[in-house]
Design an enzyme around this catalytic site. Sequence first.
Site, short mmCIF file in Angstrom:
data_model
loop_
_atom_site.label_atom_id
_atom_site.label_comp_id
_atom_site.label_asym_id
_atom_site.label_seq_id
_atom_site.Cartn_x
_atom_site.Cartn_y
_atom_site.Cartn_z
N ILE A 11 50.60 34.25 29.04
CA ILE A 11 50.30 33.74 27.69
C ILE A 11 49.69 34.86 26.84
CG2 ILE A 11 49.01 32.02 26.38
CD1 ILE A 11 49.13 30.20 28.88
N SER A 112 41.97 24.30 30.78
CA SER A 112 43.22 23.89 31.45
C SER A 112 43.30 22.38 31.59
CB SER A 112 43.25 24.51 32.85
OG SER A 112 44.34 24.00 33.57
N TYR A 141 40.32 25.99 41.12
CA TYR A 141 40.69 26.55 39.82
C TYR A 141 40.32 25.58 38.69
CZ TYR A 141 43.78 27.27 35.85
OH TYR A 141 44.26 27.40 34.57
N ASN A 173 51.37 22.42 30.88
CA ASN A 173 52.27 23.30 31.64
C ASN A 173 53.06 24.20 30.70
OD1 ASN A 173 51.63 21.25 33.72
ND2 ASN A 173 53.11 22.44 34.86
N VAL A 174 52.65 25.44 30.62
CA VAL A 174 53.27 26.37 29.68
C VAL A 174 54.45 27.09 30.36
CG1 VAL A 174 52.81 28.25 28.06
CG2 VAL A 174 50.94 26.73 28.76
N LYS A 182 53.88 36.06 38.21
CA LYS A 182 52.98 35.00 38.66
C LYS A 182 53.26 34.44 40.05
CE LYS A 182 51.00 32.16 35.90
NZ LYS A 182 50.62 31.16 34.89
N PHE A 205 60.33 18.37 44.45
CA PHE A 205 59.52 17.75 45.51
C PHE A 205 59.70 16.24 45.48
CE2 PHE A 205 56.25 21.34 44.83
CZ PHE A 205 56.94 22.16 45.70
P1 NAD Z 1 48.30 34.97 34.06
O1 NAD Z 1 47.82 35.02 35.46
O2 NAD Z 1 49.65 35.49 33.74
O3 NAD Z 1 47.28 35.71 33.11
C1 NAD Z 1 45.91 35.80 33.38
C2 NAD Z 1 45.53 37.24 33.27
O4 NAD Z 1 44.11 37.32 33.43
C3 NAD Z 1 46.15 38.12 34.36
O5 NAD Z 1 46.88 39.20 33.75
C4 NAD Z 1 44.96 38.62 35.13
O6 NAD Z 1 45.09 39.97 35.56
C5 NAD Z 1 43.85 38.52 34.10
N1 NAD Z 1 42.51 38.47 34.67
C6 NAD Z 1 42.09 37.95 35.85
N2 NAD Z 1 40.78 38.16 35.99
C7 NAD Z 1 40.37 38.81 34.87
C8 NAD Z 1 39.12 39.29 34.44
N3 NAD Z 1 38.03 39.15 35.17
N4 NAD Z 1 39.06 39.90 33.24
C9 NAD Z 1 40.17 40.06 32.48
N5 NAD Z 1 41.39 39.63 32.84
C10 NAD Z 1 41.47 39.01 34.03
O7 NAD Z 1 48.15 33.46 33.62
P2 NAD Z 1 48.56 32.72 32.27
O8 NAD Z 1 49.49 31.66 32.66
O9 NAD Z 1 48.93 33.67 31.21
O10 NAD Z 1 47.20 32.03 31.89
C11 NAD Z 1 46.38 32.47 30.81
C12 NAD Z 1 45.18 31.56 30.73
O11 NAD Z 1 45.60 30.23 30.48
C13 NAD Z 1 44.37 31.52 32.01
O12 NAD Z 1 43.02 31.41 31.68
C14 NAD Z 1 44.88 30.28 32.68
O13 NAD Z 1 43.92 29.74 33.56
C15 NAD Z 1 45.12 29.38 31.49
N6 NAD Z 1 46.12 28.32 31.72
C16 NAD Z 1 47.45 28.62 31.86
C17 NAD Z 1 48.37 27.58 32.04
C18 NAD Z 1 49.84 27.85 32.18
O14 NAD Z 1 50.62 26.88 32.24
N7 NAD Z 1 50.31 29.09 32.23
C19 NAD Z 1 47.92 26.26 32.11
C20 NAD Z 1 46.57 26.00 31.98
C21 NAD Z 1 45.68 27.04 31.76
#
Ligand code: NAD
Length: 326
Positions: A11, A112, A141, A173-174, A182, A205
Amino acid sequence: MILVTGGAGFIGSNLQAALATRGEETVVLDRLGSAGKWRNLARHPPSRIVHPDRVDDFLAADPPLDIVFHLGAVSTTTALDGDLVWTSNVGLSQRLWSWCAARRVRLIYASSAATYGDGTAGFRDDASLAYLQGLRPLNLYGWSKHAFDLWVARRLAAGDPHPPQWAGLKFFNVYGPNEYHKGPMISVVKVKHDEVAAGARPRLFRSDQADLPDGEQKRDFIWVGDVVAIMLWLMDTPAASGLFNVGTGRARSYRDLAQAVCRAAGAAAEVEFIDMPAPLRGQYQSFTEARVEALREAGYADAFTPLEEGVRRYVQDYLAGPDPYL
Ligand code: NAD
């Protein structure tokens, strides 16, 4: 200047691309690592990338930030290392909140839908302590994201200083481009597309609940472009603060999703069922659906991309092409 934590992730890199297109100067706080995440930033690199181990040095230098988008986290819903998850998802968030509050810098952070647990307490993005205390996330998480939402609610209730604009975004769910690093957390759209592209039928599933037919587990799937649009709107709307669900407001079944992938890829829309892996049983959210009234009341008026259209765009514009990156 804008700080995007997690800016090399899924994201975060979609947001980074949008900010770069707008001509904004950005700093990304993230690890590039060796799983090819640099490709997420290849077309839209930030001015600077700061490693998470250097966050204290970076903040101590008082960078002239207008706004922080805090998306960095351990995003793995099956994560087991409690110490790492707490430090990354709660500790860093608290540090950024306090820094932003003291410097009067705006903060938009990722929470989330996993905070809602099995959904029995509803999917209301109510920021009150009383409501939040009733939520029961199903995994480490989800609990870490919830712990930070609760910490924020306690500080606000106590009248402590807060960032001039703050928004906690409960992403549902993005799906969309730049999620290829991932591993097992990749979206179902990409996984089903890989199966279909290999000539197989998409596998879903079996339900782990007696009263729920196979394939009828439902989630609120949201196209990453809509998620970015909401974050940009928040940036342009400093008066909007609060906890906001970021979903479409409409749960769709995994069967609908798998069939949309088949159609987008030009394959027959036939699905196959397999047993749910043991670690997921009992921890699996069989239904999520965002209530989006808070976002609408705050003034966000854009329509959400329908599942079929988002899947078509993702498959045809990215996954089926020679370069799947944004
Ligand atoms: P992602 O894992 O692709 O991105 C998260 C990034 O955070 C990674 O690049 C990771 O290296 C970085 N990271 C981890 N620890 C870190 C730290 N201490 N400092 C800086 N960066 C750090 O995941 P995403 O899907 O892009 O998710 C982005 C955010 O959205 C996250 O906080 C995730 O929990 C939240 N989220 C995502 C979804 C989804 O559907 N993708 C759903 C709910 C919440």
